[in-house]
Design a protein around this motif. Structure first.
Motif, PDB file in Angstrom:
ATOM      1  N   LYS A 881      38.989 110.572  69.534  1.00 38.39           N
ATOM      2  CA  LYS A 881      39.080 110.249  68.115  1.00 38.39           C
ATOM      3  C   LYS A 881      39.762 111.391  67.379  1.00 38.39           C
ATOM      4  O   LYS A 881      39.945 112.482  67.920  1.00 38.39           O
ATOM      5  CB  LYS A 881      37.690 109.982  67.530  1.00 38.39           C
ATOM      6  N   THR A 883      39.779 113.030  63.211  1.00 41.79           N
ATOM      7  CA  THR A 883      39.186 112.951  61.873  1.00 41.79           C
ATOM      8  C   THR A 883      40.073 113.656  60.865  1.00 41.79           C
ATOM      9  O   THR A 883      40.534 114.777  61.095  1.00 41.79           O
ATOM     10  CB  THR A 883      37.786 113.593  61.861  1.00 41.79           C
ATOM     11  N   THR A 893      37.776 108.687  60.099  1.00 47.76           N
ATOM     12  CA  THR A 893      37.926 108.916  61.533  1.00 47.76           C
ATOM     13  C   THR A 893      38.586 107.709  62.193  1.00 47.76           C
ATOM     14  O   THR A 893      38.233 106.554  61.912  1.00 47.76           O
ATOM     15  CB  THR A 893      36.560 109.190  62.194  1.00 47.76           C
TER      16      THR A 893
END
Length: 1003
Positions: A881, A883, A893
């Motif tokens: 991921k 952010t 995110t």
């Protein structure tokens, strides 16, 4: 030719420097000496040497090779202290004199040279043998050949400036390359490493990699490519060169850049940390230059003016990002600034920041469809000149006045299947080159007989004939988005070797006897046949019949004139055949699946028009089961032919191998799957296939498609090879899970299949203890041919991809991304980078980068309505991921496989190809408005998009008729010549048919 007045013998230097002028068809009676050809091979590299070889093979050009060093009276030993250049010139002159006397002093010989001493020494030595400079030759013998004179002046001017620079310059921009003997000794000892330079097109100024080659790849402990960081370390090598590299100390190793980046970025621009350090080196020498013709763009009017009105040295920008700017000399820079132009590199001295080159020809206006297509062809070294008269004279005749028919001699030689077998084809709609048909029937003993029948191209294409040499040079049919360039003339590819319905055709057939229940193969027969295809079906109709929807019968021409009873009987027969073929294909596929055959993802975009012929949509093609049915039958045929020709010719059979991929290439696939809770086992093709089958998200089928696409990206390319060049355990085809495989089923469009047909016919003759007609390729010759075919296949793949991207950009370019609803689509994140994400758009089959941090340093943020905006802040990347956090505390995110809303636009470029630009405008999936629902769900056919873009371009051209006339005048002034020559390339392209080729992919 009988009409030549003299023979021309070019010196080695003339062949090196003026080859593109010697390619002019107006220049006739050229004798290339072996000495000159070898000088080109050793000093100018593979590409220039191959251009020379192709010129000698081309029946359109009036030239021959004379092996003077193997002729007893012509051979001259090199004298002590004599330079190589002087010996080469002396040898060529000596051979010219012998050749003159050999022709009984009847044909004058003109030796053209760049050596002024040779002109003085030999000019009047032998009556009938004239020695003059190449410039004087053109002035005296070809005064009206304007294009040749302009090209010659360009080359001479470029050379004079290089010589002046060499005298004036004292400082070196790059270190000198090491001598050849030092490089070879260093490679042998392991101090240096040999490989091919691959420049990263997204970071062309800073990042290139050397892929290990030959002994280096086997003897080295390295398991990865070698990073070459920066232009200095590249040391004047160009993308594709075979280079010699010295590894730097480990404390100087650098990492691969992992940030998304514009094509012109550098380390500072990206502002991101690189990956883990990897082996890093510097180029110390070049073994083989990969220089070719390059398409370039001249600087804009403002840039030219900033250099001064009398500026003659111009830096031009290549279309290919991986190639450095090239310095050429011209006084026409301002006039040519709106055109795509071809240049050729002459040299790159250690004292020069950029390579030096010269102008060759104009292709067309920037942004013009024909000019952009011609650019793609030149960049991939694809020649599309029409077939010559000599080649066409070898072709059979099939006209209404003189129709072709099966000969009695062939009827006696071949097995006649016209009355005994139900033969039919299943192809894309509109397909003209039908090179394969199928049959299935029940035998008297209750077993089944499956047949694959392939067009017998080799009956019409004799080994080493003019058309065979041309097909070998082309190696493949080139399919672009809007057209195709055939490997063979249309009288074969679209007529006599196309297995059309209701006509007699020669075929090469494989027929298997199968057990009626288990479908196990009992016997196999190979041989030449005569067939008459009963039906020419398209995929969609065959699928409807398979599914039990018989209303499609009205769309099948062969059923139209039948009475109801005959119609019903023939329909039942055809439906049974398609159903039985599908059952057999499922069984064959299951057997391969059990051995680890892979089903990999490939996206084919198609296009749809509305009623007014405007481009309506772009949507990936949906696969049908009948596609797989046909594919399995073809794979089965290719596999059995591979076994047969290898058994008969174990050291000179042409097969196709697909080596297992390097495990490190699967790392991203494994990490992405892990983010969704799946485990991908890549230890073998079987474990990989099983893992991919199990990696299904019931809520999002796109996940499995993307994982399969990543697996495809990790694969090596399948390649042709000669069985005498490697051990049997290396024959394996990883993707198809077969021990031996070849290409046999498409001889109309692949030269490899023609070679395989000849091998199969030779194997059959060998079994019958008959004489083998025609000489087969030796292992060494077959190895060289395979390299050539592999190279041309890569060019075909690249040109097809580039032309598809061209039409995609043209589709989106005339739409306002801010207001046009069709520019907004759903996207899926499939990879995380330090400053953005990679996104796949299922609707259009597009993959691309979406930045989360822009050039101003602002990061993406998400408001209460999930709409995106740019604000000050920072990005933090994790494994699965990323952010984005703004300075006022807002954060958003993005995870792997998240669906986001993407805006699609086109990033225009003067110097390079336009590219698709993606921008995330919401972190939520795209919700389709009701008015757009039908647009989203209907398939978008590529052929129709192509027609619409082509139509738009033609209308724009008509609207600017006056401007076009001005352009033509500029063409005449700067680059055109009368007669058929290199400069008529565009006119010849326009004469070729625009055909739908959206489904013509090889297996």
């Amino acid at each position: 030719s009988s009409d030549v007045t003299h023979y021309v013998i070019p010196d080695w230097k003339v062949v090196q420097d003026y080859l593109e002028i010697l390619e002019f068809p107006e220049l006739k009676g050229i004798i290339f000496m072996q000495t000159a050809c070898q000088a080109v091979q050793h000093q100018r590299g593979r590409r220039q040497y191959n251009k020379l070889r192709n010129l000698l093979k081309d029946a359109r050009h009036d030239c021959i090779l004379f092996a003077n060093e193997f002729q007893q009276c012509c051979y001259l030993p090199r004298e002590r202290g004599e330079s190589m250049e002087k010996w080469q010139t002396r040898s060529i002159y000596n051979a010219a004199v012998w050749y003159y006397h050999h022709c009984q002093d009847r044909m004058p010989i003109v030796m053209v040279t760049e050596d002024e001493e040779a002109v003085q020494q030999y000019g009047s030595e032998t009556e009938g043998v004239f020695v003059i400079s190449f410039k004087n030759y053109l002035d005296n013998f070809w005064p009206d050949l304007k294009a040749a004179h302009e090209l010659c002046d360009s080359i001479l001017q470029s050379r004079r400036e290089r010589e002046n620079e060499s005298q004036e310059s004292h400082g070196k921009e790059y270190p000198e390359h090491l001598p050849l003997e030092v490089l070879e000794a260093g490679i042998k000892s392991g101090r240096y490493i040999q490989g091919i330079l691959n420049v990263n097109k997204h970071r062309a100024q800073i990042e290139a990699f050397v892929r290990l080659q030959g002994a280096s790849s086997k003897d080295s402990d390295l398991v990865s490519d070698i990073l070459i960081h920066g232009m200095k370390a590249r040391n004047r090598s160009i993308h594709g060169d075979v280079v010699v590299v010295e590894l730097l100390p480990k404390n100087e190793w650098k990492g691969r850049t992992v940030a998304l980046c514009e094509n012109d970025c550098d380390d500072k621009a990206s502002g991101e940390s690189p990956s883990e350090p990897m082996p890093t080196g510097r180029v110390v020498g070049i073994l083989q230059k990969n220089w070719r013709d390059y398409v370039v763009t001249f600087p804009s009017k403002e840039e030219v003016q900033s250099q001064g009105k009398n500026a003659q040295k111009i830096l031009v920008t290549p279309w290919d990002y991986r190639i450095p700017k090239i310095r050429i000399s011209t006084q026409q820079a301002e006039a040519l600034q709106d055109f795509r132009v071809v240049v050729r590199i002459d040299s790159w001295e250690s004292t020069s920041v950029y390579p030096n080159g010269h102008f060759v020809r104009v292709l067309g206006r920037i942004g013009d469809l024909e000019g952009e297509i011609a650019t793609i062809l030149v960049e991939n070294s694809i020649s599309v000149i029409p077939f010559s008269e000599a080649q066409m004279c070898e072709m059979p005749v099939n006209t209404p006045e003189n129709p072709w028919k099966v000969s009695r001699e062939e009827e006696q030689k071949r097995k006649d299947l016209r009355k005994s077998h139900l033969v039919f084809s299943i192809d894309p709609k509109g397909c003209e080159d039908v090179d394969d048909t199928l049959s299935i029937r029940t035998l008297n003993n209750g077993n089944l007989e499956l047949g694959v029948h392939i067009a017998d191209v080799t009956h019409f294409v004799a080994p080493n004939s003019y058309i065979d040499i041309e097909a070998r040079t082309r190696a493949t049919t080139y399919y672009l988005a809007d057209r195709r360039y055939d490997m063979l003339p249309s009288v074969l590819s679209a007529d006599l070797c196309s297995l059309l319905g209701g006509v007699d055709r020669y075929a090469v057939s494989i027929m298997w006897e199968l057990d009626k229940t288990s479908y196990e193969i009992k016997e196999v027969w190979y041989g030449r046949t005569i067939i008459r295809s009963a039906y020419k079906l398209f995929y969609e109709a065959a699928q409807e019949l398979l599914d039990g929807n018989f209303s499609v019968v009205d769309d099948i021409p062969e059923f139209k004139d039948l009475d109801e009873k005959s119609r019903q009987a023939k329909l039942e027969e055809l439906v049974w055949a398609i159903g039985k073929l599908t059952d057999i294909a499922r069984h064959v596929r299951a057997k391969r699946d059990g051995c680890g055959a892979l089903e990999l993802e490939g996206v084919e975009v198609r296009v749809q028009l509305d009623d007014k012929k405007n481009i309506h949509d772009l949507i990936p093609k949906q696969p049908l089961e009948v596609h797989e049915t046909v594919a399995e039958c073809m794979i089965l045929a290719n596999h059995w032919v591979a076994k047969k020709i290898w058994e008969s010719f174990p050291h000179q059979a042409l097969l196709r191998q697909h080596p297992p991929p390097h495990q490190e290439f699967f790392s991203e696939l494994r990490e992405c799957a892990k983010a969704k809770g799946f485990f991908i086992d890549t230890r073998s093709n079987k474990t990989l296939a099983d893992s991919l089958d199990n990696a299904n998200d019931p809520h999002d089928p796109i996940v499995n498609r993307l994982l399969r696409s990543m697996a495809t990206q990790a694969m090596s390319n399948a390649l042709y090879f000669s069985t005498g060049s490697c051990a049997e355990e290396e024959f394996h085809h990883y993707g198809l899970a077969l021990d031996k495989y070849t290409h046999f089923t498409s001889p109309i469009r692949r030269y490899s299949d023609i070679v395989v047909h000849r091998l199969l016919m030779a194997a059959i003759s060998k079994d019958k203890k008959m004489e083998i007609k025609g000489n087969l390729f030796s292992n060494k010759d077959l190895e060289e041919l395979c390299r050539h075919i592999n190279n041309r296949n890569r060019a075909a793949q690249h040109s097809q991809k580039q032309s598809t991207e061209l039409f995609q950009c043209m589709y989106f370019k005339d739409k306002d991304p801010a207001t046009e609803e069709r520019c907004i689509s759903d996207g899926v994140i499939y990879s995380i980078r330090t400053n953005g994400v990679l996104v796949f758009i299922p609707r259009f089959g597009i993959k691309g980068a979406a930045y989360l941090k822009n050039k101003d340093g602002l990061v993406i943020s998400s408001g209460p309505d999930s709409r995106s905006a740019w604000k000050p802040g920072s990005l933090q990347r994790f494994q699965n991921k990323i952010t984005s956090t703004t300075t006022d505390g807002e954060s958003v995110t993005f995870h792997l496989f998240d669906h986001v809303t993407v805006r699609i636009s086109v990033q225009a470029s003067r110097c390079h190809s336009d590219t698709i630009r993606l921008e995330i405008i919401s972190n939520k999936p795209y919700k389709i408005p009701n008015t757009e629902l039908t647009h989203q769900s209907s398939p978008l056919l590529k052929s129709e998009l192509v027609k619409e873009v082509t139509k738009s371009m033609e209308e724009a051209q008509l609207a600017q008729e006056v401007k076009v006339n001005i352009i033509q005048e500029e063409y005449q002034e700067y680059c055109q010549t009368k007669g058929r020559s290199l400069y008529t390339l565009l006119e010849e392209i326009r004469d070729l048919a625009l055909l739908d080729v959206s489904n013509n992919y090889g297996i």
